[in-house]
Scaffold this motif. Structure first.
Motif, PDB file in Angstrom:
ATOM      1  N   ASP A 118      37.981  73.140  18.283  1.00 19.20           N
ATOM      2  CA  ASP A 118      38.938  72.112  18.700  1.00 19.20           C
ATOM      3  C   ASP A 118      38.675  71.737  20.157  1.00 19.20           C
ATOM      4  N   THR A 119      38.449  70.443  20.421  1.00 15.77           N
ATOM      5  CA  THR A 119      38.178  70.000  21.794  1.00 15.77           C
ATOM      6  C   THR A 119      39.337  69.200  22.387  1.00 15.77           C
ATOM      7  N   SER A 120      40.531  69.337  21.815  1.00 18.11           N
ATOM      8  CA  SER A 120      41.667  68.540  22.295  1.00 18.11           C
ATOM      9  C   SER A 120      42.022  68.874  23.750  1.00 18.11           C
ATOM     10  N   LYS A 121      41.634  70.065  24.220  1.00 18.76           N
ATOM     11  CA  LYS A 121      41.891  70.446  25.609  1.00 18.76           C
ATOM     12  C   LYS A 121      40.601  70.548  26.422  1.00 18.76           C
ATOM     13  N   ALA A 122      39.519  70.073  25.842  1.00 20.42           N
ATOM     14  CA  ALA A 122      38.219  70.188  26.494  1.00 20.42           C
ATOM     15  C   ALA A 122      38.028  69.104  27.547  1.00 20.42           C
ATOM     16  N   SER A 181      33.074  67.414  22.406  1.00 17.02           N
ATOM     17  CA  SER A 181      31.962  68.218  22.918  1.00 17.02           C
ATOM     18  C   SER A 181      32.485  69.518  23.520  1.00 17.02           C
ATOM     19  N   PHE A 182      31.706  70.593  23.333  1.00 19.83           N
ATOM     20  CA  PHE A 182      31.991  71.852  24.012  1.00 19.83           C
ATOM     21  C   PHE A 182      31.342  71.833  25.395  1.00 19.83           C
ATOM     22  N   THR A 183      32.030  72.400  26.371  1.00 22.90           N
ATOM     23  CA  THR A 183      31.429  72.660  27.679  1.00 22.90           C
ATOM     24  C   THR A 183      31.477  74.155  27.914  1.00 22.90           C
ATOM     25  N   ASP A 184      30.303  74.774  28.080  1.00 22.02           N
ATOM     26  CA  ASP A 184      30.224  76.203  28.353  1.00 22.02           C
ATOM     27  C   ASP A 184      30.100  76.440  29.850  1.00 22.02           C
ATOM     28  N   SER A 188      28.615  60.556  20.364  1.00 22.46           N
ATOM     29  CA  SER A 188      28.085  59.197  20.389  1.00 22.46           C
ATOM     30  C   SER A 188      27.351  58.878  19.091  1.00 22.46           C
ATOM     31  N   GLU A 189      26.814  59.904  18.427  1.00 25.49           N
ATOM     32  CA  GLU A 189      26.121  59.714  17.154  1.00 25.49           C
ATOM     33  C   GLU A 189      27.023  60.003  15.961  1.00 25.49           C
ATOM     34  N   LEU A 190      28.015  60.848  16.160  1.00 28.91           N
ATOM     35  CA  LEU A 190      28.966  61.191  15.109  1.00 28.91           C
ATOM     36  C   LEU A 190      30.371  60.927  15.666  1.00 28.91           C
ATOM     37  N   PRO A 191      30.812  59.677  15.634  1.00 27.65           N
ATOM     38  CA  PRO A 191      32.053  59.282  16.314  1.00 27.65           C
ATOM     39  C   PRO A 191      33.290  60.047  15.868  1.00 27.65           C
ATOM     40  N   MET A 192      33.298  60.573  14.639  1.00 31.98           N
ATOM     41  CA  MET A 192      34.463  61.303  14.167  1.00 31.98           C
ATOM     42  C   MET A 192      34.710  62.581  14.956  1.00 31.98           C
ATOM     43  N   LEU A 193      33.697  63.089  15.663  1.00 36.69           N
ATOM     44  CA  LEU A 193      33.911  64.238  16.533  1.00 36.69           C
ATOM     45  C   LEU A 193      34.923  63.899  17.619  1.00 36.69           C
ATOM     46  N   ARG A 194      34.704  62.749  18.270  1.00 35.79           N
ATOM     47  CA  ARG A 194      35.635  62.313  19.318  1.00 35.79           C
ATOM     48  C   ARG A 194      36.980  61.917  18.712  1.00 35.79           C
ATOM     49  N   GLU A 195      36.913  61.222  17.595  1.00 33.56           N
ATOM     50  CA  GLU A 195      38.137  60.765  16.931  1.00 33.56           C
ATOM     51  C   GLU A 195      39.020  61.947  16.522  1.00 33.56           C
ATOM     52  N   GLY A 196      38.385  63.016  16.058  1.00 33.31           N
ATOM     53  CA  GLY A 196      39.142  64.169  15.586  1.00 33.31           C
ATOM     54  C   GLY A 196      39.253  65.301  16.577  1.00 33.31           C
ATOM     55  N   ASN A 197      38.710  65.107  17.806  1.00 28.37           N
ATOM     56  CA  ASN A 197      38.736  66.163  18.818  1.00 28.37           C
ATOM     57  C   ASN A 197      38.088  67.442  18.297  1.00 28.37           C
ATOM     58  N   ILE A 198      36.893  67.300  17.749  1.00 28.27           N
ATOM     59  CA  ILE A 198      36.156  68.423  17.185  1.00 28.27           C
ATOM     60  C   ILE A 198      34.808  68.554  17.877  1.00 28.27           C
ATOM     61  N   GLY A 199      34.415  69.786  18.179  1.00 25.40           N
ATOM     62  CA  GLY A 199      33.092  70.058  18.720  1.00 25.40           C
ATOM     63  C   GLY A 199      32.264  70.844  17.720  1.00 25.40           C
ATOM     64  N   ALA A 200      30.942  70.693  17.777  1.00 24.54           N
ATOM     65  CA  ALA A 200      30.057  71.395  16.851  1.00 24.54           C
ATOM     66  C   ALA A 200      28.738  71.702  17.547  1.00 24.54           C
ATOM     67  N   GLY A 201      28.311  72.950  17.451  1.00 22.87           N
ATOM     68  CA  GLY A 201      27.044  73.361  18.052  1.00 22.87           C
ATOM     69  C   GLY A 201      26.406  74.475  17.255  1.00 22.87           C
ATOM     70  N   LYS A 202      25.151  74.779  17.594  1.00 18.18           N
ATOM     71  CA  LYS A 202      24.408  75.794  16.848  1.00 18.18           C
ATOM     72  C   LYS A 202      23.471  76.519  17.800  1.00 18.18           C
ATOM     73  N   LEU A 203      23.521  77.858  17.777  1.00 17.75           N
ATOM     74  CA  LEU A 203      22.688  78.700  18.626  1.00 17.75           C
ATOM     75  C   LEU A 203      21.621  79.371  17.775  1.00 17.75           C
ATOM     76  N   SER A 204      20.367  79.312  18.220  1.00 15.30           N
ATOM     77  CA  SER A 204      19.272  79.950  17.512  1.00 15.30           C
ATOM     78  C   SER A 204      18.528  80.868  18.480  1.00 15.30           C
ATOM     79  N   LEU A 205      18.463  82.158  18.148  1.00 10.24           N
ATOM     80  CA  LEU A 205      17.806  83.140  19.005  1.00 10.24           C
ATOM     81  C   LEU A 205      16.629  83.775  18.276  1.00 10.24           C
ATOM     82  N   VAL A 206      15.471  83.810  18.937  1.00  9.56           N
ATOM     83  CA  VAL A 206      14.311  84.507  18.392  1.00  9.56           C
ATOM     84  C   VAL A 206      14.462  85.991  18.694  1.00  9.56           C
TER      85      VAL A 206
END
Length: 356
Positions: free
Chosen positions: A115-119, A124-127, A27-45
């Motif tokens: 790649d979220t084309s089958k998500a 968006s990624f769904t875990d 919703s904030e980066l529309p090209m994610l939906r347009e390109g079927n791309i997901g992006a996330g970041k994990l941070s562990l202490v």
């Protein structure tokens, strides 16, 4: 409709004492939906543990910071326990179960692009978590869990109710986790900061390309990737993907300027990019970057496992291949102007050092 290519930072989705998970929203980066791309970041202490999960998307993971341990289980295969550190790229095909653990003082930060084309949700990624307050055990009745694993009711209730965390937890330091095995690393990961360079231009930049040759698993993921390190004030040649691939870029270090030119010769993006930014270049659009004084590193995925690029400046550019007569006619310029245009950049390729 005009595309919004403005770079964006990730926002926290969930977390706790053990760390946090961040994602970029379509919703904030529309090209994610347009390109079927997901992006996330994990941070562990320190002692942070990302609970076992699988995803609805194939991904490439890239370690941005720190070191730790990753557990990877390919479908119907044994668990691979891999030591990971800054610069490591790991291909994660569909159906892979993963967990991540940080035993060091410094935070472990891992980027995920895929790649979220089958998500379930485009962009968006769904875990799907195996344990925790939102794990699969919480959805089945005690009867089903007991019959599936041949357990009595007391054991089932302990399995379902003991883990109070959600997604990420902090472990007791006394709990001993599996030790990584060197032989598990080979074929599962590649360190982009230590791998042989595909491009190395003095005072310009360096590139390591992740493909099916150096990490065969990327063929199953369906994505290629590269790590680009641009020296201070150097320029990356204008270029485009000539096999219809999208390029998704995360700025790892430093800052600089970027311009993107699209249909009808219109500049669709001109902005400053900095560490933490994510932006996407649409198919066939031309992109170029110039680093600031400190230089700039970025990690990109390309939506094909063996991408092909055309560069518009430099020794191997398309202009060098075209005949002088064609260039004179195309630009409507005399021969002496065409000669100045094509006589430059005879040595440099892709990256251009700062002017003297």
């Amino acid at each position: 409709m005009e595309l919004d290519l403005t770079p964006k930072l990730a926002k926290e989705i969930y977390g706790g004492d053990g760390g946090a998970y961040y994602a970029w929203s379509p919703s904030e980066l529309p090209m994610l939906r347009e390109g079927n791309i997901g992006a996330g970041k994990l941070s562990l202490v320190k002692n942070g543990f990302a609970l076992p999960r699988y995803s609805d998307s194939a991904k490439v993971a890239y370690v941005l910071q720190g070191s730790g341990v990753g557990g990877i289980v390919l479908p119907e295969k044994e668990e691979k326990v891999v030591a990971i550190k800054k610069g490591d790229a790991i291909a994660l095909p569909f159906g892979v179960v993963t967990w991540w653990y940080n035993k060091d003082d410094a935070d472990l930060v891992i980027l995920f692009l895929g790649d979220t084309s089958k998500a379930h949700k485009s962009g968006s990624f769904t875990d799907f978590f195996l344990t925790g307050t939102n794990g699969i055990f919480t959805g089945f009745s005690t009867e089903f869990v007991g019959r599936a694993w041949d357990l009595d009711e007391g054991v089932v209730k302990s399995l379902v109710g003991s883990q109070k965390g959600n997604g990420i937890v902090k472990l007791d330091p006394s709990l001993k986790m599996p030790e990584p095995k060197k032989e598990h690393y080979n074929g599962m990961a590649l360190n982009c900061e230590e791998a042989p360079l595909d491009v190395d231009i003095k005072n310009g930049g360096k590139v390591v390309v992740l493909n099916t040759k150096n990490l065969p698993l990327v063929g199953e993921v369906g994505l290629g990737a590269d790590l680009v390190r641009l020296d201070g004030k150097a320029m990356c040649s204008p270029g485009f993907s000539c096999d219809s691939a999208l390029q998704v870029t995360y700025i790892v270090r430093g800052s600089g300027r970027v311009q993107v030119v699209g249909v009808d010769g219109k500049r669709v993006l001109e902005t400053t990019i900095k560490a933490g930014d994510l932006f996407i270049v649409p198919r066939f659009f031309v992109v170029s970057k110039i680093a600031n004084d400190e230089g700039m590193d970025w990690f990109s995925i390309i939506t094909t496992p063996n991408p092909i690029f055309t560069h518009l400046a430099g020794r191997t550019s398309v202009w060098k291949a075209l005949s002088p007569e064609v260039l004179q006619a195309a630009f409507n310029v005399p021969a002496q102007v065409e000669e100045k245009f094509t006589s430059k950049r005879k040595a440099e390729e892709i990256f251009f050092p700062p002017p003297n």
